[in-house]
Design a protein around this motif. Structure first.
Motif, short mmCIF file in Angstrom:
data_model
loop_
_atom_site.label_atom_id
_atom_site.label_comp_id
_atom_site.label_asym_id
_atom_site.label_seq_id
_atom_site.Cartn_x
_atom_site.Cartn_y
_atom_site.Cartn_z
N UNK A 83 56.32 139.46 -67.12
CA UNK A 83 56.27 140.82 -67.62
C UNK A 83 57.63 141.47 -67.74
N UNK A 84 58.65 140.66 -68.01
CA UNK A 84 60.02 141.16 -68.17
C UNK A 84 60.58 140.61 -69.47
N UNK A 85 61.75 141.09 -69.84
CA UNK A 85 62.43 140.57 -71.01
C UNK A 85 63.29 139.36 -70.67
N UNK A 86 63.66 138.62 -71.68
CA UNK A 86 64.50 137.44 -71.51
C UNK A 86 65.83 137.82 -70.85
N UNK A 87 66.40 138.95 -71.28
CA UNK A 87 67.68 139.37 -70.70
C UNK A 87 67.55 139.70 -69.21
N UNK A 88 66.39 140.16 -68.80
CA UNK A 88 66.16 140.42 -67.37
C UNK A 88 66.16 139.11 -66.61
N UNK A 89 65.53 138.08 -67.15
CA UNK A 89 65.55 136.76 -66.51
C UNK A 89 66.99 136.28 -66.40
N UNK A 90 67.75 136.41 -67.47
CA UNK A 90 69.16 135.97 -67.44
C UNK A 90 69.96 136.76 -66.41
N UNK A 91 69.69 138.06 -66.33
CA UNK A 91 70.39 138.89 -65.35
C UNK A 91 70.06 138.42 -63.93
N UNK A 92 68.80 138.15 -63.66
CA UNK A 92 68.41 137.64 -62.34
C UNK A 92 69.08 136.30 -62.05
N UNK A 93 69.27 135.50 -63.08
CA UNK A 93 69.98 134.23 -62.90
C UNK A 93 71.45 134.48 -62.54
N UNK A 94 72.08 135.40 -63.25
CA UNK A 94 73.48 135.72 -62.95
C UNK A 94 73.63 136.26 -61.55
N UNK A 95 72.63 137.00 -61.07
CA UNK A 95 72.66 137.57 -59.72
C UNK A 95 72.31 136.54 -58.65
N UNK A 96 71.89 135.36 -59.08
CA UNK A 96 71.55 134.30 -58.14
C UNK A 96 70.14 134.40 -57.58
N UNK A 97 69.30 135.24 -58.19
CA UNK A 97 67.93 135.39 -57.72
C UNK A 97 67.01 134.32 -58.30
N UNK A 98 67.34 133.83 -59.47
CA UNK A 98 66.60 132.75 -60.12
C UNK A 98 67.57 131.64 -60.48
N UNK A 99 67.12 130.41 -60.32
CA UNK A 99 67.96 129.28 -60.71
C UNK A 99 67.89 129.07 -62.22
N UNK A 100 68.97 128.57 -62.77
CA UNK A 100 69.00 128.20 -64.18
C UNK A 100 68.78 126.70 -64.25
N UNK A 101 67.67 126.26 -64.83
CA UNK A 101 67.41 124.82 -64.89
C UNK A 101 68.37 124.15 -65.87
N UNK A 102 68.60 122.86 -65.68
CA UNK A 102 69.45 122.16 -66.65
C UNK A 102 68.76 122.09 -68.00
N UNK A 103 69.56 122.09 -69.05
CA UNK A 103 68.95 122.01 -70.38
C UNK A 103 68.61 120.56 -70.69
N UNK A 104 67.56 120.40 -71.45
CA UNK A 104 67.18 119.07 -71.91
C UNK A 104 66.47 118.23 -70.88
N UNK A 105 65.99 118.82 -69.82
CA UNK A 105 65.29 118.05 -68.80
C UNK A 105 64.07 117.33 -69.34
N UNK A 106 63.50 117.86 -70.41
CA UNK A 106 62.31 117.23 -71.00
C UNK A 106 62.65 116.48 -72.29
N UNK A 107 63.95 116.30 -72.56
CA UNK A 107 64.36 115.54 -73.73
C UNK A 107 64.54 116.36 -75.00
N UNK A 108 64.23 117.65 -74.97
CA UNK A 108 64.35 118.45 -76.20
C UNK A 108 65.56 119.39 -76.19
#
Length: 131
Positions: free
Chosen positions: A14-39
């Motif tokens: 129930x948040x925006x994409x930029x909110x997720x990114x902000x939480x990642x920058x703050x260290x509250x959410x991890x940023x998964x590696x890209x391409x983990x599923x091959x795409x």
């Protein structure tokens, strides 16, 4: 079903994409590696969704992001005292805010009543806010 992208995670929380990114920058959410599923796209698992729900619930309770970070870092089985201290601090802040709002409501109620009773002269509401 594949794990969601950042957009799907944001919708689930129930948040925006930029909110997720902000939480990642703050260290509250991890940023998964890209391409983990091959795409080449970052995919977010159930833990990310759980953490995002936790953050949203804690924000609703009025915790700051710093406090939320501390809560996320705590091990509930080993540091309940600190979690309880954070909750008590937040409760005290809420109690103070509620008292402030009740005072404001009472004052506004008096002004609205006075405004309705007095037909002549300046409006008590306007006069109160000018002072």
């Amino acid at each position: 079903m594949r794990d969601p992208t950042i957009g799907g995670l944001a919708r689930q929380g129930g948040v925006g994409v930029e909110t997720v990114r902000y939480y990642q920058r703050r260290g509250l959410l991890e940023t998964p590696p890209s391409g983990g599923s091959g795409d080449g796209v970052r995919r977010y698992g159930a833990e990310a969704a759980r953490r995002l729900r936790f953050i949203r619930s804690a924000r609703t309770a009025g915790f700051t992001l710093d406090q939320i970070g501390e809560l996320l870092a705590l091990d509930a089985g080993q540091d309940r005292a600190r979690a309880r201290d954070l909750a008590r601090t937040r409760l005290a802040e809420l109690d103070a805010k509620i008292a402030e709002l009740e005072t404001a409501r009472s004052a506004l109620r008096r002004l609205a009543k006075a405004c309705g009773e007095e037909a002549a002269g300046p409006c008590p509401i306007i006069t109160a806010f000018e002072g």
